[in-house]
Scaffold this motif. Structure first.
Motif, short mmCIF file in Angstrom:
data_model
loop_
_atom_site.label_atom_id
_atom_site.label_comp_id
_atom_site.label_asym_id
_atom_site.label_seq_id
_atom_site.Cartn_x
_atom_site.Cartn_y
_atom_site.Cartn_z
N ASP A 42 43.62 30.82 38.70
CA ASP A 42 43.91 32.26 38.65
C ASP A 42 45.27 32.53 38.01
OD1 ASP A 42 41.71 33.50 39.74
OD2 ASP A 42 42.51 33.57 41.77
N THR A 44 47.64 36.19 37.02
CA THR A 44 47.77 37.65 37.07
C THR A 44 49.00 38.00 36.25
OG1 THR A 44 46.89 37.66 39.32
CG2 THR A 44 48.01 39.65 38.58
N GLY A 80 47.57 43.22 36.40
CA GLY A 80 47.46 43.20 37.85
C GLY A 80 46.17 42.66 38.41
N VAL A 81 45.21 42.31 37.56
CA VAL A 81 43.91 41.82 38.03
C VAL A 81 43.84 40.30 37.82
CG1 VAL A 81 41.41 41.94 37.73
CG2 VAL A 81 42.79 44.02 37.50
N PRO A 82 43.70 39.52 38.89
CA PRO A 82 43.62 38.06 38.74
C PRO A 82 42.37 37.66 37.95
CG PRO A 82 43.89 38.68 41.06
CD PRO A 82 43.63 39.93 40.29
N HIS A 83 42.52 36.66 37.12
CA HIS A 83 41.39 36.11 36.37
C HIS A 83 41.56 34.59 36.27
CE1 HIS A 83 44.52 37.23 33.49
NE2 HIS A 83 44.10 36.25 32.71
#
Length: 103
Positions: A42, A44, A80-83
């Motif tokens: 992950d 972010t 701001g969105v984990p990937h």
């Protein structure tokens, strides 16, 4: 103006998942990296990040959803969105992100 062969640029990289900056456009880095089927944990960011698959396929996990980005496709990872990159991702990936978060 400079001409780049993206596959050749990726092949010259010593390690998978370690990007290299090919150029800058305005306040953005244009990076290239090679994917080797291994997962990547992950991440972010506090900025949007464009992920453009040049060849192969990128498999992402975003908010519990699997997203497959194929050659010729672009995915924008939102700030701001984990990937995370899932196992099986392979080929050449171009990344456009800010120089010091200004893109």
């Amino acid at each position: 103006m400079a001409l780049f062969n993206l596959a050749d640029a990726a092949d010259r990289l010593p390690h998978a998942w370690k990007s290299a900056i090919l150029a800058r456009s305005g306040d953005c880095n244009i990076k290239i990296l090679k994917m080797d089927r291994q997962p990547y944990p992950d991440e972010t960011h506090d900025y949007n990040e464009a992920l453009i698959v040049v060849s192969g396929m990128l498999r992402l996990s975003v908010a519990g959803e699997t997203i497959e980005v194929k050659a010729g496709d672009m995915y924008v990872a939102q700030a701001g969105v984990p990937h995370a990159v899932l196992e099986g991702s392979h080929g050449v990936l171009m990344i456009v992100d800010p120089v010091e978060d200004e893109c």
